[in-house]
Every structure is written in C-alpha cells, then in structure tokens.
Design a protein around this motif. Structure first.
Motif, mmCIF file in Angstrom:
data_model
loop_
_atom_site.group_PDB
_atom_site.id
_atom_site.type_symbol
_atom_site.label_atom_id
_atom_site.label_comp_id
_atom_site.label_asym_id
_atom_site.label_seq_id
_atom_site.Cartn_x
_atom_site.Cartn_y
_atom_site.Cartn_z
ATOM 1 N N SER A 183 0.835 -1.183 0.000
ATOM 2 C CA SER A 183 0.000 0.000 0.000
ATOM 3 C C SER A 183 0.874 1.238 0.000
ATOM 4 O O SER A 183 1.917 1.277 0.621
ATOM 5 N N SER A 184 0.444 2.271 -0.682
ATOM 6 C CA SER A 184 1.184 3.519 -0.718
ATOM 7 C C SER A 184 0.680 4.489 0.348
ATOM 8 O O SER A 184 1.053 5.641 0.337
ATOM 9 N N LEU A 185 -0.144 4.021 1.256
ATOM 10 C CA LEU A 185 -0.719 4.894 2.258
ATOM 11 C C LEU A 185 0.282 5.249 3.343
ATOM 12 O O LEU A 185 0.987 4.395 3.850
ATOM 13 N N THR A 186 0.299 6.523 3.704
ATOM 14 C CA THR A 186 1.069 6.945 4.859
ATOM 15 C C THR A 186 0.163 6.787 6.077
ATOM 16 O O THR A 186 -1.070 6.741 5.942
ATOM 17 N N PRO A 187 0.752 6.720 7.289
ATOM 18 C CA PRO A 187 -0.105 6.597 8.482
ATOM 19 C C PRO A 187 -1.128 7.720 8.589
ATOM 20 O O PRO A 187 -2.237 7.508 9.049
ATOM 21 N N ASP A 188 -0.766 8.932 8.135
ATOM 22 C CA ASP A 188 -1.704 10.056 8.192
ATOM 23 C C ASP A 188 -2.874 9.873 7.238
ATOM 24 O O ASP A 188 -3.936 10.427 7.435
ATOM 25 N N ALA A 189 -2.695 9.105 6.166
ATOM 26 C CA ALA A 189 -3.743 8.929 5.171
ATOM 27 C C ALA A 189 -4.745 7.853 5.551
ATOM 28 O O ALA A 189 -5.850 7.832 5.033
ATOM 29 N N VAL A 190 -4.388 6.966 6.476
ATOM 30 C CA VAL A 190 -5.267 5.853 6.830
ATOM 31 C C VAL A 190 -6.615 6.325 7.368
ATOM 32 O O VAL A 190 -7.651 5.839 6.922
ATOM 33 N N PRO A 191 -6.672 7.301 8.295
ATOM 34 C CA PRO A 191 -8.000 7.752 8.744
ATOM 35 C C PRO A 191 -8.838 8.322 7.607
ATOM 36 O O PRO A 191 -10.038 8.074 7.540
ATOM 37 N N ALA A 192 -8.224 9.085 6.702
ATOM 38 C CA ALA A 192 -8.975 9.644 5.578
ATOM 39 C C ALA A 192 -9.506 8.527 4.690
ATOM 40 O O ALA A 192 -10.627 8.597 4.191
ATOM 41 N N LEU A 193 -8.724 7.494 4.480
ATOM 42 C CA LEU A 193 -9.150 6.366 3.656
ATOM 43 C C LEU A 193 -10.318 5.633 4.312
ATOM 44 O O LEU A 193 -11.297 5.310 3.666
ATOM 45 N N ASN A 194 -10.222 5.402 5.607
ATOM 46 C CA ASN A 194 -11.309 4.735 6.320
ATOM 47 C C ASN A 194 -12.588 5.561 6.286
ATOM 48 O O ASN A 194 -13.677 5.023 6.134
ATOM 49 N N GLN A 195 -12.449 6.877 6.408
ATOM 50 C CA GLN A 195 -13.622 7.743 6.353
ATOM 51 C C GLN A 195 -14.232 7.719 4.950
ATOM 52 O O GLN A 195 -15.442 7.679 4.798
ATOM 53 N N ALA A 196 -13.384 7.718 3.930
ATOM 54 C CA ALA A 196 -13.884 7.654 2.552
ATOM 55 C C ALA A 196 -14.660 6.371 2.333
ATOM 56 O O ALA A 196 -15.711 6.368 1.696
ATOM 57 N N TRP A 232 -5.283 4.798 -1.946
ATOM 58 C CA TRP A 232 -5.866 6.015 -2.503
ATOM 59 C C TRP A 232 -4.905 7.148 -2.263
ATOM 60 O O TRP A 232 -4.498 7.399 -1.123
ATOM 61 N N GLU A 233 -4.512 7.787 -3.322
ATOM 62 C CA GLU A 233 -3.613 8.927 -3.256
ATOM 63 C C GLU A 233 -3.982 9.874 -4.389
ATOM 64 O O GLU A 233 -4.843 9.547 -5.217
ATOM 65 N N GLY A 236 -12.475 5.279 -11.653
ATOM 66 C CA GLY A 236 -12.176 6.449 -12.474
ATOM 67 C C GLY A 236 -12.515 7.747 -11.766
ATOM 68 O O GLY A 236 -11.723 8.690 -11.752
ATOM 69 N N ALA A 237 -13.697 7.808 -11.159
ATOM 70 C CA ALA A 237 -14.099 9.010 -10.431
ATOM 71 C C ALA A 237 -13.213 9.257 -9.218
ATOM 72 O O ALA A 237 -12.789 10.389 -8.963
ATOM 73 N N CYS A 238 -12.898 8.202 -8.486
ATOM 74 C CA CYS A 238 -12.081 8.362 -7.276
ATOM 75 C C CYS A 238 -10.652 8.781 -7.594
ATOM 76 O O CYS A 238 -10.004 9.447 -6.777
ATOM 77 N N SER A 239 -10.155 8.421 -8.786
ATOM 78 C CA SER A 239 -8.783 8.800 -9.126
ATOM 79 C C SER A 239 -8.614 10.320 -9.193
ATOM 80 O O SER A 239 -7.510 10.822 -9.028
ATOM 81 N N GLY A 240 -9.698 11.041 -9.386
ATOM 82 C CA GLY A 240 -9.619 12.494 -9.460
ATOM 83 C C GLY A 240 -10.240 13.218 -8.291
ATOM 84 O O GLY A 240 -10.424 14.435 -8.345
ATOM 85 N N THR A 241 -10.564 12.488 -7.208
ATOM 86 C CA THR A 241 -11.268 13.132 -6.087
ATOM 87 C C THR A 241 -10.638 12.848 -4.731
ATOM 88 O O THR A 241 -11.313 12.932 -3.702
ATOM 89 N N TYR A 242 -9.366 12.520 -4.695
ATOM 90 C CA TYR A 242 -8.703 12.261 -3.410
ATOM 91 C C TYR A 242 -8.808 13.493 -2.513
ATOM 92 O O TYR A 242 -8.603 14.623 -2.957
ATOM 93 N N VAL A 263 -10.834 -9.273 -6.737
ATOM 94 C CA VAL A 263 -10.489 -8.513 -7.936
ATOM 95 C C VAL A 263 -10.100 -7.109 -7.482
ATOM 96 O O VAL A 263 -10.515 -6.650 -6.415
ATOM 97 N N ARG A 264 -9.278 -6.454 -8.315
ATOM 98 C CA ARG A 264 -8.830 -5.096 -8.016
ATOM 99 C C ARG A 264 -9.167 -4.187 -9.181
ATOM 100 O O ARG A 264 -8.973 -4.565 -10.341
ATOM 101 N N ALA A 265 -9.654 -2.999 -8.872
ATOM 102 C CA ALA A 265 -9.909 -1.966 -9.877
ATOM 103 C C ALA A 265 -8.915 -0.836 -9.635
ATOM 104 O O ALA A 265 -8.820 -0.319 -8.516
ATOM 105 N N ILE A 266 -8.181 -0.482 -10.673
ATOM 106 C CA ILE A 266 -7.170 0.567 -10.562
ATOM 107 C C ILE A 266 -7.589 1.721 -11.456
ATOM 108 O O ILE A 266 -7.832 1.529 -12.653
ATOM 109 N N GLY A 267 -7.683 2.899 -10.878
ATOM 110 C CA GLY A 267 -8.026 4.103 -11.627
ATOM 111 C C GLY A 267 -6.874 5.090 -11.559
ATOM 112 O O GLY A 267 -6.297 5.292 -10.490
ATOM 113 N N VAL A 268 -6.561 5.711 -12.684
ATOM 114 C CA VAL A 268 -5.484 6.687 -12.767
ATOM 115 C C VAL A 268 -6.000 7.923 -13.502
ATOM 116 O O VAL A 268 -6.483 7.812 -14.635
#
Length: 155
Positions: free
Chosen positions: A3-16, A35-36, A70-76, A104-109
C-alpha cells in the motif's frame, strides 16, 4: 500488494470507505486498498451475489468498479470530515476476461484534466493479475470539489 498509504492517510481512507457504504455502492461491497492523488486501487471480494448466470462476475459489477475507480482517481481528499465528489460524463468499457469468486482489483489513474473536468483510465484485474476489463472515463467535479479541501461529508 504493498500500500502507498502513509499513516496520516489511513484515517482519511477509512472515512472515505464509510461514504461508499450507502446506497447502490454499498450493495456492491468494495473496499479501498490504496488512494492517493491521481490514483486509487479498489478491492472487491467477489461472492455469489456478484455472479451472472454463467457463475462469473457480472459485467455490471465490472462496469461499476471501472466507473468508481475512475471518479475516485480524481477526487482524493485527505482532510478529515471532508470529501470531493464527481459525476460521470462518459464511460467506455471493454470486457476482456472472466473470473469467479475471489479478489479482484480496480485501478483508476487520473490522466488529464482542468479545474472541473478530468479524464481517467481504469482496469480491473483478477487475483492472478489477468485483465478482466478496462475503460476510460470523463468526469466532472461537483460544486465545491474543485478545492482540494472538498466539502463537508453529508450522509
């Protein structure tokens, strides 16, 4: 997968992730793996409810994963209690493979964009990294989401 998540990003990811438990997307049951800025990886544990009559993942589930990634790739948005939202203007999909139950994994860029409209490319891979579907989408940020701080979460 690392995962590319930093410890600071984990709460934001969980909230998302909480935001996506409501409505139609909650019935799909995907989760965030990464998510970044400009990139997202969603995971889905495919179970019986995701299968079609041929016992493989339904094309509608694959299309939904392409759309959301696709939508999430532009809304971090890393700010707690805030979110950025987008709506889909166009979506192209190509189905290339089949998979039964399993991850399965979905990757959006995010590939390009301006202040309100952006373009993304997406793909869905099975647990063995076989391509199941890919697509491209054009998305528009909703009002207030142009700002990286987004808008307050409203459930």
């Amino acid at each position: 997968m690392s995962s590319s998540l930093t410890p600071d990003a984990v709460p934001a990811l969980n909230q998302a992730a909480e935001k996506f438990k409501h409505g139609f997307l909650g019935t799909i049951g995907f989760h965030f793996l990464e998510w970044e800025e400009d990139r997202v990886v969603l995971g889905l544990n495919v179970v019986e409810k995701h299968l079609n009559l041929g016992n493989v993942i339904h094309g509608g589930v694959l299309a939904t994963l392409l759309d959301v990634s696709g939508a999430c790739s532009g809304t971090y948005c890393p700010y707690p209690g805030r979110v950025r939202k987008a709506l889909t203007l166009s979506l192209t999909t190509t189905f290339t493979g089949q998979a039964g139950p399993g991850l399965v994994r979905a990757i959006g860029v995010k590939r390009a964009g301006g202040n309100r409209i952006f373009n993304s490319s997406m793909e869905v891979l099975d647990a063995n990294d076989r391509l199941l579907a890919f697509g491209e989408g054009t998305f528009r940020l909703r009002g207030g989401s142009e700002d990286p701080k987004g808008v307050p979460v409203d459930y």
